[in-house]
Scaffold this active site. Structure first.
Site, PDB file in Angstrom:
ATOM      1  N   GLY A 100      -8.275   0.303   1.381  1.00 12.28           N
ATOM      2  CA  GLY A 100      -8.029  -1.092   1.778  1.00 12.28           C
ATOM      3  C   GLY A 100      -6.603  -1.340   2.226  1.00 12.28           C
ATOM      4  N   GLY A 160      -3.434  -2.029   1.632  1.00 10.56           N
ATOM      5  CA  GLY A 160      -2.564  -2.077   0.462  1.00 10.56           C
ATOM      6  C   GLY A 160      -1.237  -2.744   0.749  1.00 10.56           C
ATOM      7  N   ARG A 178     -11.605   0.015  10.810  1.00 13.64           N
ATOM      8  CA  ARG A 178     -11.502   1.479  10.770  1.00 13.64           C
ATOM      9  C   ARG A 178     -12.844   2.075  10.359  1.00 13.64           C
ATOM     10  NH1 ARG A 178      -6.035   1.754   8.617  1.00 13.64           N
ATOM     11  NH2 ARG A 178      -5.120  -0.243   9.159  1.00 13.64           N
ATOM     12  N   ASP A 218      -9.703   6.508   7.117  1.00 15.50           N
ATOM     13  CA  ASP A 218      -9.207   5.124   7.038  1.00 15.50           C
ATOM     14  C   ASP A 218      -8.142   4.865   8.098  1.00 15.50           C
ATOM     15  OD1 ASP A 218      -7.924   7.048   5.183  1.00 15.50           O
ATOM     16  OD2 ASP A 218      -6.450   5.462   4.941  1.00 15.50           O
ATOM     17  N   ASN A 219      -7.728   5.914   8.790  1.00 12.15           N
ATOM     18  CA  ASN A 219      -6.746   5.745   9.862  1.00 12.15           C
ATOM     19  C   ASN A 219      -7.374   5.947  11.233  1.00 12.15           C
ATOM     20  OD1 ASN A 219      -4.713   5.188   8.039  1.00 12.15           O
ATOM     21  ND2 ASN A 219      -3.985   7.302   7.938  1.00 12.15           N
ATOM     22  N   ASP A 264      -1.951   3.244  12.612  1.00 10.55           N
ATOM     23  CA  ASP A 264      -1.213   3.712  11.437  1.00 10.55           C
ATOM     24  C   ASP A 264      -0.214   4.811  11.787  1.00 10.55           C
ATOM     25  OD1 ASP A 264      -2.295   1.826   9.873  1.00 10.55           O
ATOM     26  OD2 ASP A 264      -3.115   3.185   8.372  1.00 10.55           O
TER      27      ASP A 264
HETATM   28  P1  AMP Z   1      -1.758   5.541   4.779  1.00  8.56           P
HETATM   29  O1  AMP Z   1      -1.715   6.992   4.432  1.00  8.56           O
HETATM   30  O2  AMP Z   1      -0.414   4.952   5.134  1.00  8.56           O
HETATM   31  O3  AMP Z   1      -2.752   5.255   5.841  1.00  8.56           O
HETATM   32  O4  AMP Z   1      -2.183   4.754   3.474  1.00  8.56           O
HETATM   33  C1  AMP Z   1      -3.319   5.062   2.708  1.00  8.56           C
HETATM   34  C2  AMP Z   1      -3.625   3.923   1.779  1.00  8.56           C
HETATM   35  O5  AMP Z   1      -2.522   3.657   0.931  1.00  8.56           O
HETATM   36  C3  AMP Z   1      -3.956   2.606   2.467  1.00  8.56           C
HETATM   37  O6  AMP Z   1      -4.930   1.974   1.707  1.00  8.56           O
HETATM   38  C4  AMP Z   1      -2.641   1.873   2.401  1.00  8.56           C
HETATM   39  O7  AMP Z   1      -2.820   0.486   2.471  1.00  8.56           O
HETATM   40  C5  AMP Z   1      -2.102   2.308   1.053  1.00  8.56           C
HETATM   41  N1  AMP Z   1      -0.636   2.226   0.981  1.00  8.56           N
HETATM   42  C6  AMP Z   1       0.269   3.011   1.601  1.00  8.56           C
HETATM   43  N2  AMP Z   1       1.521   2.643   1.294  1.00  8.56           N
HETATM   44  C7  AMP Z   1       1.435   1.584   0.458  1.00  8.56           C
HETATM   45  C8  AMP Z   1       2.371   0.746  -0.218  1.00  8.56           C
HETATM   46  N3  AMP Z   1       3.683   0.916  -0.104  1.00  8.56           N
HETATM   47  N4  AMP Z   1       1.882  -0.246  -0.991  1.00  8.56           N
HETATM   48  C9  AMP Z   1       0.568  -0.426  -1.137  1.00  8.56           C
HETATM   49  N5  AMP Z   1      -0.360   0.321  -0.549  1.00  8.56           N
HETATM   50  C10 AMP Z   1       0.046   1.319   0.245  1.00  8.56           C
HETATM   51 MG    MG Z   2      -3.659   3.869   6.693  1.00 11.77          MG
END
Ligand code: AMP
Ligand code: MG
Length: 520
Positions: free
Chosen positions: A100, A102, A199, A269-270, A279
């Site tokens: 989700g 985040g 996504r 998810d990306n 992303d």
């Molecule tokens: P990502 O690898 O950046 O695509 O992130 C994978 C998951 O981690 C997604 O659900 C993001 O929303 C969550 N996420 C990454 N960085 C953060 C953060 N600093 N705070 C909260 N959620 C995060």
């Molecule tokens: Mg992501």
């Protein structure tokens, strides 16, 4: 500031009934309402003039207090209800359950000039999907996303875009190298935009929970608003939808391969359902042409997301999407046909792409082996991809001897171009010359065509890092310089000639230049 707000996602899809901003599993809902965090000293660093125009905003709007507040999450636009989306995903090949938004918060959707834009803040505070993290983003990763998404757009690669880059004024704690040495960094917020941020993982989460009702609601919604040319929902429409997602994903990845972009984290998810690059995390640009290269330190061991593997991963991710929407179709065979077609289309698309990069107009039965030989030779010694293809346009087809001179600047270690390596290059140029002589295009005309697909200016990893190092010291000019230059990646821009150069030696092993971590 007047925006033509047209919210659909949070009006038509099921919402999480819980309004409290606590971390939790959210079922039977596509999103949760959430309010962005107040920041202590917001400051705009850059705004994209084209994105302003796309949204029907003026330069004056961008200078208003209102703009600053809205796009740093400090005030909520009238009659809008910000929200975070619920999705799941496969991370590095393993099902990770609910992920989700985040640290992304959707503000609203805007319609202008017949186009729809969802506006989303990245780094605006925690949401129910923040898991163990803080919902924030640091300046370094925000500069990288801001510059690269706009650069990709101007390269002609399907992508999400960015409206603004701002400092939050707050400090954010990050352990960049994951070695137990966290440090405070400047917090930042990017407002990014896309027709939709859906996504593969948005569909996967319902399938994983065997919630076929909501799966159907979301797929029907997607078709209604983003694939409306496919018609009313039916099994045939679902298949046509999957086929179009497959084709768009493939086109996007062929574009990545063409410009040498390595996403770095192709988790499901990306993967955008619209086939957009989404992303921008530990992504990178090939310098030396190398199928095995990945910029992502987290992926150092298996290199799952290396340059040469992106097309395969695209297919693997599409297979996961096929599994997710299977309950709506209940027939595996036509899905398999589409997935098999991806393999054939990738092979022919790749050959077309390489033909264009080499300035070849006609197909030839030996193309596949001719390209393979080129890729082999490119791997023999570190050879800069961008400089190689851009310089190759100066090759004269009647000449076989000037080949190595034309591309000389592309070699990181010119003294390695001796013996067998030199011979293989020379042989390749003999074949290239022969191949070109079968074509009617003049050298001049071929160069024009090649320059439309081989960019001169890309966002090399060290360039983004220079802008980041300056910004850390409160100097923001380089962000604008790179932003301006990257608007015309295929043009000769003599004022920016210094950026048409190999990665400098100091950047070879520097963090942020050759290797990036997911910590952002
Ligand atoms: P990502 O690898 O950046 O695509 O992130 C994978 C998951 O981690 C997604 O659900 C993001 O929303 C969550 N996420 C990454 N960085 C953060 C953060 N600093 N705070 C909260 N959620 C995060
Ligand atoms: Mg992501």
């Amino acid at each position: 500031m007047k925006l033509n707000k047209k919210d659909k996602f949070n009006k038509e899809l099921p919402s999480d009934p819980v309004l409290e901003n606590s971390r939790r599993q959210v079922s039977e809902a596509c999103f949760s309402y959430v309010t962005p965090k107040q920041t202590s000293k917001p400051k705009l660093l850059h705004v994209s003039p084209q994105m302003l125009e796309n949204l029907g905003l003026s330069e004056d709007d961008a200078k208003s207090e209102d703009f600053l507040k809205v796009f740093t999450g400090n005030s909520v636009l009238e009659k809008t209800k910000p929200y975070a989306m619920c999705y799941g995903g496969h991370q590095f090949g393993n099902w990770a359950g609910q992920l989700g938004d985040g640290r992304a918060i959707n503000l609203c959707e805007v319609e202008h000039n017949g186009k729809n834009w969802a506006l989303q803040l990245k780094g605006a505070g925690e949401t129910p999907y923040s898991r163990t993290a803080d919902g924030l983003a640091v300046l370094r990763s925000s500069i990288r996303e801001y510059l690269c998404s706009e650069a990709m757009f101007h390269l002609g690669v399907p992508t999400t875009r960015a409206l603004s880059l701002a400092l939050s004024g707050d400090q954010v704690l990050r352990d960049v190298m994951y070695d137990g040495n966290p440090a405070y960094e400047k917090g930042a917020i990017v407002c990014r935009t896309a027709e939709s941020f859906l996504r593969f993982g948005n569909y996967q989460i319902f399938a994983a929970r065997q919630d076929d009702n909501n799966l159907k609601v979301l797929v029907d919604y997607t078709i209604k608003h983003h694939f409306s040319h496919l018609g009313e929902p039916s099994k045939e429409t679902y298949l046509a939808f999957f086929e179009e997602v497959t084709n768009r994903t493939l086109d996007m990845i062929i574009d990545w391969q063409r410009v040498g972009f390595v996403h770095g984290v192709m988790n499901t998810d990306n993967m955008s359902i619209l086939g957009l690059t989404i992303d921008f995390g530990p992504y990178g640009w090939l310098e030396g042409y190398d199928y095995g290269w990945t910029p992502n330190t987290t992926d150092r061991l298996h290199k799952r997301y290396r340059y040469g593997n992106q097309p395969n991963i695209g297919l693997w991710n599409l297979l996961q999407l096929a599994n997710a929407i299977y309950p709506l179709i209940e027939d595996a065979e036509p899905l398999e046909v589409i997935l098999n077609q991806y393999k054939t289309d990738f092979e022919s698309g790749r050959l077309d792409m390489l033909r264009a990069k080499l300035g070849l107009q006609n197909k030839d039965e030996n193309d596949a082996s001719f390209f393979l030989e080129l890729e082999d030779v490119l791997h023999l010694t570190e050879t800069d991809m961008t400089i190689f293809f851009r310089s190759l346009a100066d090759f004269k087809k009647e000449s076989t001897s000037n080949g190595l001179e034309v591309i000389a600047d592309a070699f990181y270690k010119p003294d390695e171009i001796v013996g067998n390596i030199e011979k293989r290059w020379k042989d390749w140029f003999v074949n290239y010359s022969k191949r070109l002589q079968k074509e009617s295009l003049s050298d001049e005309h071929r160069k024009e065509k090649m320059n439309l697909v081989n960019p001169k200016y890309i966002l090399r990893n060290y360039m983004a890092q220079l802008a980041i190092d300056d910004a850390d010291e409160g100097k923001y000019e380089l962000i604008d310089e790179l932003f301006q230059m990257l608007k015309k990646p295929y043009d000769e821009q003599p004022e920016y000639e210094k950026w048409f150069a190999k990665r400098p030696d100091w950047a070879r092993h520097k963090v942020g230049c050759s290797m990036l971590s997911c910590s952002s």
